[in-house]
Design a protein around this motif. Sequence first.
Motif, mmCIF file in Angstrom:
data_model
loop_
_atom_site.group_PDB
_atom_site.id
_atom_site.type_symbol
_atom_site.label_atom_id
_atom_site.label_comp_id
_atom_site.label_asym_id
_atom_site.label_seq_id
_atom_site.Cartn_x
_atom_site.Cartn_y
_atom_site.Cartn_z
ATOM 1 N N UNK A 20 0.817 -1.223 0.000
ATOM 2 C CA UNK A 20 0.000 0.000 0.000
ATOM 3 C C UNK A 20 0.844 1.264 0.000
ATOM 4 N N UNK A 21 2.006 1.218 0.634
ATOM 5 C CA UNK A 21 2.822 2.424 0.738
ATOM 6 C C UNK A 21 4.009 2.420 -0.214
ATOM 7 N N UNK A 22 4.142 1.411 -1.061
ATOM 8 C CA UNK A 22 5.316 1.282 -1.918
ATOM 9 C C UNK A 22 5.191 2.091 -3.204
ATOM 10 N N UNK A 23 6.332 2.583 -3.654
ATOM 11 C CA UNK A 23 6.404 3.249 -4.959
ATOM 12 C C UNK A 23 6.359 2.182 -6.042
ATOM 13 N N UNK A 24 6.085 2.570 -7.277
ATOM 14 C CA UNK A 24 6.113 1.580 -8.366
ATOM 15 C C UNK A 24 7.465 0.861 -8.456
ATOM 16 N N UNK A 25 8.542 1.592 -8.238
ATOM 17 C CA UNK A 25 9.873 0.978 -8.264
ATOM 18 C C UNK A 25 10.005 -0.073 -7.168
ATOM 19 N N UNK A 29 10.681 -4.315 -7.047
ATOM 20 C CA UNK A 29 11.661 -4.942 -6.159
ATOM 21 C C UNK A 29 11.001 -6.034 -5.321
ATOM 22 N N UNK A 30 9.816 -5.757 -4.828
ATOM 23 C CA UNK A 30 9.099 -6.739 -4.014
ATOM 24 C C UNK A 30 8.743 -7.981 -4.831
ATOM 25 N N UNK A 110 17.615 -20.129 -12.349
ATOM 26 C CA UNK A 110 16.552 -19.120 -12.349
ATOM 27 C C UNK A 110 16.805 -18.063 -11.278
ATOM 28 N N UNK A 111 17.225 -18.500 -10.106
ATOM 29 C CA UNK A 111 17.506 -17.557 -9.024
ATOM 30 C C UNK A 111 18.684 -16.652 -9.392
ATOM 31 N N UNK A 112 19.695 -17.205 -10.036
ATOM 32 C CA UNK A 112 20.848 -16.404 -10.444
ATOM 33 C C UNK A 112 20.429 -15.344 -11.465
ATOM 34 N N UNK A 113 19.654 -15.756 -12.458
ATOM 35 C CA UNK A 113 19.207 -14.810 -13.488
ATOM 36 C C UNK A 113 18.333 -13.706 -12.891
ATOM 37 N N UNK A 114 17.373 -14.101 -12.058
ATOM 38 C CA UNK A 114 16.515 -13.105 -11.419
ATOM 39 C C UNK A 114 17.315 -12.200 -10.490
ATOM 40 N N UNK A 115 18.298 -12.780 -9.804
ATOM 41 C CA UNK A 115 19.150 -11.989 -8.913
ATOM 42 C C UNK A 115 19.932 -10.931 -9.665
ATOM 43 N N UNK A 116 20.415 -11.280 -10.860
ATOM 44 C CA UNK A 116 21.149 -10.310 -11.664
ATOM 45 C C UNK A 116 20.239 -9.172 -12.120
ATOM 46 N N UNK A 117 19.040 -9.509 -12.549
ATOM 47 C CA UNK A 117 18.096 -8.469 -12.975
ATOM 48 C C UNK A 117 17.715 -7.605 -11.779
ATOM 49 N N UNK A 118 17.486 -8.249 -10.632
ATOM 50 C CA UNK A 118 17.124 -7.503 -9.419
ATOM 51 C C UNK A 118 18.251 -6.550 -9.023
ATOM 52 N N UNK A 121 18.042 -3.611 -11.153
ATOM 53 C CA UNK A 121 16.870 -2.825 -10.776
ATOM 54 C C UNK A 121 17.133 -2.059 -9.475
ATOM 55 N N UNK A 122 17.786 -2.708 -8.528
ATOM 56 C CA UNK A 122 18.115 -2.055 -7.261
ATOM 57 C C UNK A 122 19.055 -0.862 -7.473
ATOM 58 N N UNK A 123 19.966 -0.992 -8.438
ATOM 59 C CA UNK A 123 20.908 0.095 -8.716
ATOM 60 C C UNK A 123 20.180 1.320 -9.275
ATOM 61 N N UNK A 124 19.082 1.099 -9.965
ATOM 62 C CA UNK A 124 18.306 2.215 -10.507
ATOM 63 C C UNK A 124 17.779 3.089 -9.376
#
Length: 128
Positions: A20-25, A29-30, A110-118, A121-124
């Motif tokens: 409810x309180x999260x930004x789109x970014x 991440x969630x 799959x976890x490695x690939x998603x972790x790299x994308x995350x 995204x976190x750096x943004x």
Amino acid sequence: MNSYSAVNSYASVKVHSGVESASPHRLIQMLFEGALERIAQAKGAIAQKQFARKGELIGKAAAIVGGLQGSLNDNEGGELAANLDSLYDYIIRRLTQANYENNIEHLDECARLLGEIKSAWDAIAKDV
């Protein structure tokens, strides 16, 4: 109420209040965090031979990745969106294969690939 139900209830309230309180970014991440958590839990379920639970968790992870895929903006995202779309499709197929084969290595991939994308995204977040 047993302790498992209590923990699930607490987690549900925590997630709902966070959403409810999260930004789109932060929402994206969630989603990454949720997919990675479900994959880790599925690995544990395989190790404990809880195959029905494993299937449920992998299904949830695949649904989250599908949600990430559906959030891509093809019009503005250009080549990046197209590449992410292909990568998300690959991850969903590998999750499905991992479910069918009870293959932890596929889940790790799959976890490695998603972790790299995350991580990207976190750096943004630092730049926004």
